[in-house]
Design an enzyme around this catalytic site. Structure first.
Site, PDB file in Angstrom:
ATOM      1  N   THR A   1      -7.932   5.203  -0.678  1.00  0.00           N
ATOM      2  CA  THR A   1      -7.049   4.560  -1.659  1.00  0.00           C
ATOM      3  C   THR A   1      -7.735   4.429  -3.015  1.00  0.00           C
ATOM      4  OG1 THR A   1      -6.138   2.385  -2.229  1.00  0.00           O
ATOM      5  CG2 THR A   1      -7.842   2.386  -0.588  1.00  0.00           C
ATOM      6  N   ASP A   2      -6.940   4.366  -4.063  1.00  0.00           N
ATOM      7  CA  ASP A   2      -7.501   4.141  -5.402  1.00  0.00           C
ATOM      8  C   ASP A   2      -8.088   2.735  -5.533  1.00  0.00           C
ATOM      9  OD1 ASP A   2      -5.107   2.690  -5.436  1.00  0.00           O
ATOM     10  OD2 ASP A   2      -4.358   3.553  -7.307  1.00  0.00           O
ATOM     11  N   GLU A   3      -7.740   1.851  -4.568  1.00  0.00           N
ATOM     12  CA  GLU A   3      -8.226   0.462  -4.672  1.00  0.00           C
ATOM     13  C   GLU A   3      -9.742   0.372  -4.519  1.00  0.00           C
ATOM     14  OE1 GLU A   3      -5.759  -2.545  -2.856  1.00  0.00           O
ATOM     15  OE2 GLU A   3      -4.027  -1.219  -2.908  1.00  0.00           O
TER      16      GLU A   3
ATOM     17  N   TYR B   1      -9.635  -5.826   1.976  1.00  0.00           N
ATOM     18  CA  TYR B   1      -9.031  -4.521   2.298  1.00  0.00           C
ATOM     19  C   TYR B   1      -9.749  -3.396   1.569  1.00  0.00           C
ATOM     20  CZ  TYR B   1      -5.882  -0.527   1.682  1.00  0.00           C
ATOM     21  OH  TYR B   1      -5.373   0.737   1.604  1.00  0.00           O
ATOM     22  N   SER B   2      -9.834  -3.504   0.237  1.00  0.00           N
ATOM     23  CA  SER B   2     -10.415  -2.385  -0.511  1.00  0.00           C
ATOM     24  C   SER B   2     -11.893  -2.223  -0.187  1.00  0.00           C
ATOM     25  CB  SER B   2     -10.181  -2.538  -2.011  1.00  0.00           C
ATOM     26  OG  SER B   2     -10.668  -3.766  -2.491  1.00  0.00           O
TER      27      SER B   2
ATOM     28  N   LYS C   1     -12.112  -0.211   2.946  1.00  0.00           N
ATOM     29  CA  LYS C   1     -11.806   1.207   2.709  1.00  0.00           C
ATOM     30  C   LYS C   1     -12.983   1.887   1.992  1.00  0.00           C
ATOM     31  CE  LYS C   1      -8.414   3.128   3.445  1.00  0.00           C
ATOM     32  NZ  LYS C   1      -7.942   3.870   4.652  1.00  0.00           N
TER      33      LYS C   1
HETATM   34  P1  NAD Z   1       0.713   1.142   7.518  1.00  0.00           P
HETATM   35  O1  NAD Z   1       0.169  -0.238   7.628  1.00  0.00           O
HETATM   36  O2  NAD Z   1       2.165   1.358   7.247  1.00  0.00           O
HETATM   37  O3  NAD Z   1       0.384   1.946   8.860  1.00  0.00           O
HETATM   38  C1  NAD Z   1      -0.858   1.866   9.509  1.00  0.00           C
HETATM   39  C2  NAD Z   1      -0.708   2.463  10.906  1.00  0.00           C
HETATM   40  O4  NAD Z   1      -2.002   2.435  11.542  1.00  0.00           O
HETATM   41  C3  NAD Z   1       0.244   1.674  11.813  1.00  0.00           C
HETATM   42  O5  NAD Z   1       1.098   2.558  12.518  1.00  0.00           O
HETATM   43  C4  NAD Z   1      -0.681   0.940  12.771  1.00  0.00           C
HETATM   44  O6  NAD Z   1      -0.106   0.711  14.058  1.00  0.00           O
HETATM   45  C5  NAD Z   1      -1.861   1.918  12.854  1.00  0.00           C
HETATM   46  N1  NAD Z   1      -3.112   1.252  13.242  1.00  0.00           N
HETATM   47  C6  NAD Z   1      -3.627   0.111  12.707  1.00  0.00           C
HETATM   48  N2  NAD Z   1      -4.768  -0.196  13.337  1.00  0.00           N
HETATM   49  C7  NAD Z   1      -4.997   0.783  14.263  1.00  0.00           C
HETATM   50  C8  NAD Z   1      -6.023   1.024  15.207  1.00  0.00           C
HETATM   51  N3  NAD Z   1      -7.074   0.184  15.346  1.00  0.00           N
HETATM   52  N4  NAD Z   1      -5.941   2.125  15.988  1.00  0.00           N
HETATM   53  C9  NAD Z   1      -4.884   2.982  15.864  1.00  0.00           C
HETATM   54  N5  NAD Z   1      -3.880   2.782  15.018  1.00  0.00           N
HETATM   55  C10 NAD Z   1      -3.932   1.696  14.202  1.00  0.00           C
HETATM   56  O7  NAD Z   1      -0.192   1.862   6.420  1.00  0.00           O
HETATM   57  P2  NAD Z   1       0.187   2.981   5.346  1.00  0.00           P
HETATM   58  O8  NAD Z   1       0.706   2.320   4.141  1.00  0.00           O
HETATM   59  O9  NAD Z   1       0.967   4.050   6.007  1.00  0.00           O
HETATM   60  O10 NAD Z   1      -1.265   3.526   4.987  1.00  0.00           O
HETATM   61  C11 NAD Z   1      -1.851   4.602   5.725  1.00  0.00           C
HETATM   62  C12 NAD Z   1      -3.208   4.920   5.150  1.00  0.00           C
HETATM   63  O11 NAD Z   1      -3.072   5.266   3.771  1.00  0.00           O
HETATM   64  C13 NAD Z   1      -4.174   3.731   5.184  1.00  0.00           C
HETATM   65  O12 NAD Z   1      -5.448   4.235   5.528  1.00  0.00           O
HETATM   66  C14 NAD Z   1      -4.166   3.191   3.774  1.00  0.00           C
HETATM   67  O13 NAD Z   1      -5.396   2.607   3.452  1.00  0.00           O
HETATM   68  C15 NAD Z   1      -3.933   4.461   2.968  1.00  0.00           C
HETATM   69  N6  NAD Z   1      -3.237   4.298   1.670  1.00  0.00           N
HETATM   70  C16 NAD Z   1      -2.057   3.627   1.589  1.00  0.00           C
HETATM   71  C17 NAD Z   1      -1.394   3.535   0.364  1.00  0.00           C
HETATM   72  C18 NAD Z   1      -0.061   2.845   0.236  1.00  0.00           C
HETATM   73  O14 NAD Z   1       0.459   2.705  -0.877  1.00  0.00           O
HETATM   74  N7  NAD Z   1       0.583   2.413   1.327  1.00  0.00           N
HETATM   75  C19 NAD Z   1      -1.946   4.127  -0.778  1.00  0.00           C
HETATM   76  C20 NAD Z   1      -3.174   4.810  -0.662  1.00  0.00           C
HETATM   77  C21 NAD Z   1      -3.797   4.892   0.568  1.00  0.00           C
HETATM   78  P1  TYD Z   2       1.510  -4.314  -2.543  1.00  0.00           P
HETATM   79  O1  TYD Z   2       2.775  -3.574  -2.233  1.00  0.00           O
HETATM   80  O2  TYD Z   2       1.016  -5.338  -1.579  1.00  0.00           O
HETATM   81  O3  TYD Z   2       0.409  -3.192  -2.827  1.00  0.00           O
HETATM   82  P2  TYD Z   2      -1.116  -3.353  -3.409  1.00  0.00           P
HETATM   83  O4  TYD Z   2      -1.481  -4.763  -3.482  1.00  0.00           O
HETATM   84  O5  TYD Z   2      -1.914  -2.631  -2.374  1.00  0.00           O
HETATM   85  O6  TYD Z   2      -1.082  -2.659  -4.730  1.00  0.00           O
HETATM   86  O7  TYD Z   2       1.686  -5.030  -3.947  1.00  0.00           O
HETATM   87  C1  TYD Z   2       1.987  -4.291  -5.124  1.00  0.00           C
HETATM   88  C2  TYD Z   2       1.949  -5.252  -6.284  1.00  0.00           C
HETATM   89  O8  TYD Z   2       3.028  -6.181  -6.143  1.00  0.00           O
HETATM   90  C3  TYD Z   2       0.693  -6.095  -6.349  1.00  0.00           C
HETATM   91  O9  TYD Z   2       0.329  -6.280  -7.723  1.00  0.00           O
HETATM   92  C4  TYD Z   2       1.098  -7.427  -5.747  1.00  0.00           C
HETATM   93  C5  TYD Z   2       2.556  -7.534  -6.109  1.00  0.00           C
HETATM   94  N1  TYD Z   2       3.415  -8.268  -5.137  1.00  0.00           N
HETATM   95  C6  TYD Z   2       4.254  -9.301  -5.591  1.00  0.00           C
HETATM   96  O10 TYD Z   2       4.288  -9.620  -6.789  1.00  0.00           O
HETATM   97  N2  TYD Z   2       5.033  -9.952  -4.674  1.00  0.00           N
HETATM   98  C7  TYD Z   2       5.013  -9.635  -3.345  1.00  0.00           C
HETATM   99  O11 TYD Z   2       5.734 -10.300  -2.553  1.00  0.00           O
HETATM  100  C8  TYD Z   2       4.178  -8.575  -2.915  1.00  0.00           C
HETATM  101  C9  TYD Z   2       4.125  -8.183  -1.462  1.00  0.00           C
HETATM  102  C10 TYD Z   2       3.393  -7.907  -3.847  1.00  0.00           C
END
Ligand code: NAD
Ligand code: TYD
Length: 339
Positions: free
Chosen positions: A125-127, A153-154, A157
């Protein structure tokens, strides 16, 4: 080709499973997922009977179980999406983030080493770069920006990324890492900003904006992220990191107002609530490297992607209503009541 996809019952992982099954009809996709609160088997319903798809309910930290699957399935590539992914939950309970995001990554890479130096891709992630100030719109994250994390979290990662690069240097494991900006699209779990606001607005519930809503995120349609990972696992250079993002920076408050407008709901639903602890101000990716080296460019404009996403939530009410009527209620009360 046999591809292990971990976390395939989650948001981005499931979109990646669909992308791969459709684009490569001769590949086998083997999905490993623990089915935590964020994993949903109903998401994968449409592919469960596909002979090229197999699902294992397994924890990526479970060494014997992972070993057994690698021995049986003989993967050529492993793409690791499995993670605890929500910043707010990491602030409440960091431990599980360290287990899954760090230990789980090492368990998967150890299995890759043991079963023939298997190609490994880490979805990061960019975080990991921390945040940028609002008053310096000229600054962007590049692959050489120092890691400087803000949340548990970050930090988890970033730790995983360092381990992945260590396995490359120390053991010669063929690895790549992608660091993507915020995704949005179908199957996004309704604890995250965009789906939470859509679900609340549709239920005429308050829209809780943290702080003043001025924080900026760089939004990318999930299918564009999946295409970037597809390119990296096929053409990426081993040992390299690729930033993925579409130069689409938006303030949270503007996103929430846009959702109100698209759904025909009043902005009076917007409620400013206490800010997130350590809240990152701005994320912004410089995607020059993946563009120049692999030819990747985002294909979906935000104004189209957000409409597609809202339509998806309108047409798939059962999917998210089932989620928000369950354990999610407890989470929501804990995080938002009296915030
Ligand atoms: P999500 O929370 O929707 O899904 C995570 C999945 O991983 C779930 O299906 C969960 O059951 C599974 N999981 C969790 N712990 C596990 C374990 N111990 N063993 C096996 N499976 C497990 O997450 P997402 O938003 O789809 O993100 C997926 C990946 O992409 C993550 O690594 C996240 O850091 C990265 N990412 C997400 C975003 C975003 O905007 N959502 C952006 C950049 C990177
Ligand atoms: P989020 O979707 O949790 O992604 P991330 O924190 O990983 O970027 O949140 C996106 C942005 O929205 C973040 O600045 C936090 C804000 N946010 C709210 O203002 N209200 C909310 O209820 C949530 C979940 C997020």
């Amino acid at each position: 080709m046999n591809v292990i996809v971990t976390g395939g019952a989650g948001f981005i992982g499931s979109n990646f499973v669909f992308h791969m099954l459709e684009k490569y009809p001769d590949y086998r996709i083997i999905c490993l997922d623990k089915l935590t609160y964020a994993g949903n088997l109903s998401t994968l319903e449409s592919v469960m009977d596909n002979p090229n798809f197999k699902f294992y309910k397994v924890d990526i930290c479970d060494v014997p179980a992972i070993d057994k699957i690698f021995a049986e399935e003989k993967p050529d590539v492993v793409v690791n999406f499995a993670a605890e992914s929500h910043v707010d939950r990491s602030i409440e309970n960091p431990q599980v983030f360290l287990e899954t995001n760090i230990i789980g990554t090492s368990v998967l890479m150890d299995a890759c080493r043991k079963y023939g130096n298997i190609r490994y891709h880490q979805v990061s992630t960019d975080e990991v770069y921390g945040d940028l100030p609002l008053d310096r719109p000229d600054l962007f994250f590049t692959e050489t920006t120092p890691l400087h994390t803000s949340s548990p979290y970050s930090s988890s990662k970033a730790s995983a990324d360092l381990l992945v690069l260590a396995y490359y240097r120390t053991y010669g494991l063929p690895v790549t890492i992608s660091r993507c900006s915020n995704n949005y699209g179908p199957y996004h779990f309704p604890e995250k900003l965009i789906p939470l606001m859509i679900a609340n607005a549709l239920n005429d519930k308050p829209l809780p904006v943290y702080g003043e809503g001025l924080n900026v995120r760089d939004w990318l349609y999930v299918k564009d992220h999946c295409k970037a990972i597809d390119l990296i696992i096929h053409k990426g250079k081993i040992g390299e990191v690729y930033n993925v993002g579409g130069h689409n920076e938006m303030r949270n408050i503007d996103i929430v107002k846009l959702i109100c407008k698209e759904l025909g709901k009043s902005e009076d639903l917007i409620t400013f609530v206490a800010d997130r602890k350590g809240h990152d101000m701005r994320y912004a990716i410089d995607p020059t490297k993946i563009h120049n080296e692999l030819g990747w460019l985002p294909e979906t404009k935000f104004e189209d992607g957000i409409k597609l996403t809202i339509d998806w939530y309108l047409n798939n009410r059962k999917w998210w209503e089932d989620i928000i009527s369950g354990e999610y209620q407890n989470y929501y009360h804990k995080m938002y009541d009296e915030r």
